[in-house]
Scaffold this motif. Sequence first.
Motif, short mmCIF file in Angstrom:
data_model
loop_
_atom_site.label_atom_id
_atom_site.label_comp_id
_atom_site.label_asym_id
_atom_site.label_seq_id
_atom_site.Cartn_x
_atom_site.Cartn_y
_atom_site.Cartn_z
N LEU A 113 37.07 41.94 39.57
CA LEU A 113 38.41 42.06 39.62
C LEU A 113 39.26 42.23 38.21
O LEU A 113 40.03 43.32 38.30
CB LEU A 113 38.84 40.75 40.38
CG LEU A 113 40.43 40.91 40.74
CD1 LEU A 113 40.78 42.27 41.69
CD2 LEU A 113 40.81 39.71 41.43
N ARG A 114 38.68 41.53 37.42
CA ARG A 114 39.34 41.30 36.22
C ARG A 114 39.03 42.67 35.18
O ARG A 114 39.89 43.42 34.68
CB ARG A 114 39.11 40.30 35.27
CG ARG A 114 39.85 38.81 35.49
CD ARG A 114 41.08 39.02 34.89
NE ARG A 114 40.95 39.16 33.51
CZ ARG A 114 41.73 39.22 32.58
NH1 ARG A 114 42.94 39.75 33.20
NH2 ARG A 114 41.66 39.45 31.44
N SER A 116 38.59 45.66 36.79
CA SER A 116 39.27 46.61 37.33
C SER A 116 40.96 46.62 37.11
O SER A 116 41.46 47.59 36.86
CB SER A 116 39.03 46.70 38.65
OG SER A 116 37.74 46.90 39.08
N HIS A 117 41.39 45.45 36.74
CA HIS A 117 42.74 45.07 36.53
C HIS A 117 42.83 43.97 35.55
O HIS A 117 43.16 42.93 35.67
CB HIS A 117 43.39 44.44 38.02
CG HIS A 117 43.08 45.43 38.98
ND1 HIS A 117 43.89 46.39 39.35
CD2 HIS A 117 42.29 45.48 39.99
CE1 HIS A 117 43.66 47.04 40.43
NE2 HIS A 117 42.59 46.70 41.12
N LYS A 280 48.02 42.89 45.63
CA LYS A 280 47.07 42.06 44.86
C LYS A 280 46.25 41.35 45.84
O LYS A 280 45.14 41.23 45.79
CB LYS A 280 47.70 41.05 43.63
CG LYS A 280 48.73 39.89 44.33
CD LYS A 280 49.37 39.14 43.43
CE LYS A 280 50.31 38.37 43.77
NZ LYS A 280 51.13 37.53 42.86
N VAL A 284 42.36 42.21 46.76
CA VAL A 284 41.29 40.99 46.65
C VAL A 284 40.57 40.80 47.94
O VAL A 284 39.30 40.61 47.84
CB VAL A 284 41.81 39.56 46.20
CG1 VAL A 284 40.96 38.47 46.27
CG2 VAL A 284 42.37 39.64 44.84
N LEU A 287 37.92 43.51 48.06
CA LEU A 287 36.68 43.31 47.31
C LEU A 287 35.96 42.33 47.79
O LEU A 287 34.55 42.37 47.79
CB LEU A 287 37.48 42.92 45.99
CG LEU A 287 36.39 42.53 44.82
CD1 LEU A 287 35.62 44.15 44.62
CD2 LEU A 287 37.02 42.41 43.62
#
Length: 296
Positions: A113-114, A116-117, A280, A284, A287
């Motif tokens: 996640l980090r 990608s964002h 957000k 998540v 994901l």
Amino acid sequence: MDLLMAMRVYVRVVERGSLSAAARDFGMGQPAVSERIERLEAHLGSRLLLRSTRSLSMTDAGAVFYERARQTLEAAADAVAAVGRDQPLRGTLRLAAPHGVGEVLLPPILLRLRQSHPELDIDLVLNDRVVDPVTEGVDLSLRLGDSGEGGFVARPLGHVRRLLVAAPEYITRHSAPAGPQDLGGHDFVRVGGLFANGRLPLVVDDGTAIAAPIRIRMSLGHWRPAHALLLGGAGIGVLQAPVCAADVAAGRLVPLLPGYTVPGFDLQALYPVSRQVPPKVRMVLDLLRQELPALL
């Protein structure tokens, strides 16, 4: 005064039930939160909260303002989401999860996640309680078992199996139990308040449920010391499958009682009821649905 921020603070204070809890959520000092509430009340010309050293409650005007402020914040989030669907995620994602899930399953997902964002900050809170995202001030709460009722939406994410295991060293010294009737003769290592009645629930392959007596010799407040003790041959015990899968594969722990299963837990994602799920949280959730099946 930033009226929208003041609304956010007020809504969080009401939902968390205390100034200090809201202050922690926002990374502010309690005096700063108290000052914002006082300035908001002065701006509105109306008392919103009744405060004492031990309690906090809304006035009639405060209850009306809470509902309208919450609707306004939801509308603001909808407006941002409507024009920002393809934009990088920013801000802070507050996520709550049980210890085992948060320590073993989530790190690779959060890393992805980090990546990608990179502008999204992550605040992960670990505890084994059922955390209502509304009252705890989190965007998303992962919970095991029955989530109960509250002002949230629950989405299934999968099933966490549990295994009855022991180290080969322990089995060599004490022999493996041949059936549920033998469990009471072994030292049992448990996590937290599980199996407090001295019985281990089991399901036979044919679907029959039984409760086998166990002799609890050690109780640990966290899965890691229980895991270490079981690896060291301290007894038999139950662990969530994801936290001991590598040990089982390597032969460091051995599953016991083939033909019987310790019931596991359904894993759910809880998020506050809203007309539109924030980007957000939606990201998540997507994901987690993609990554968790393989990890589980």
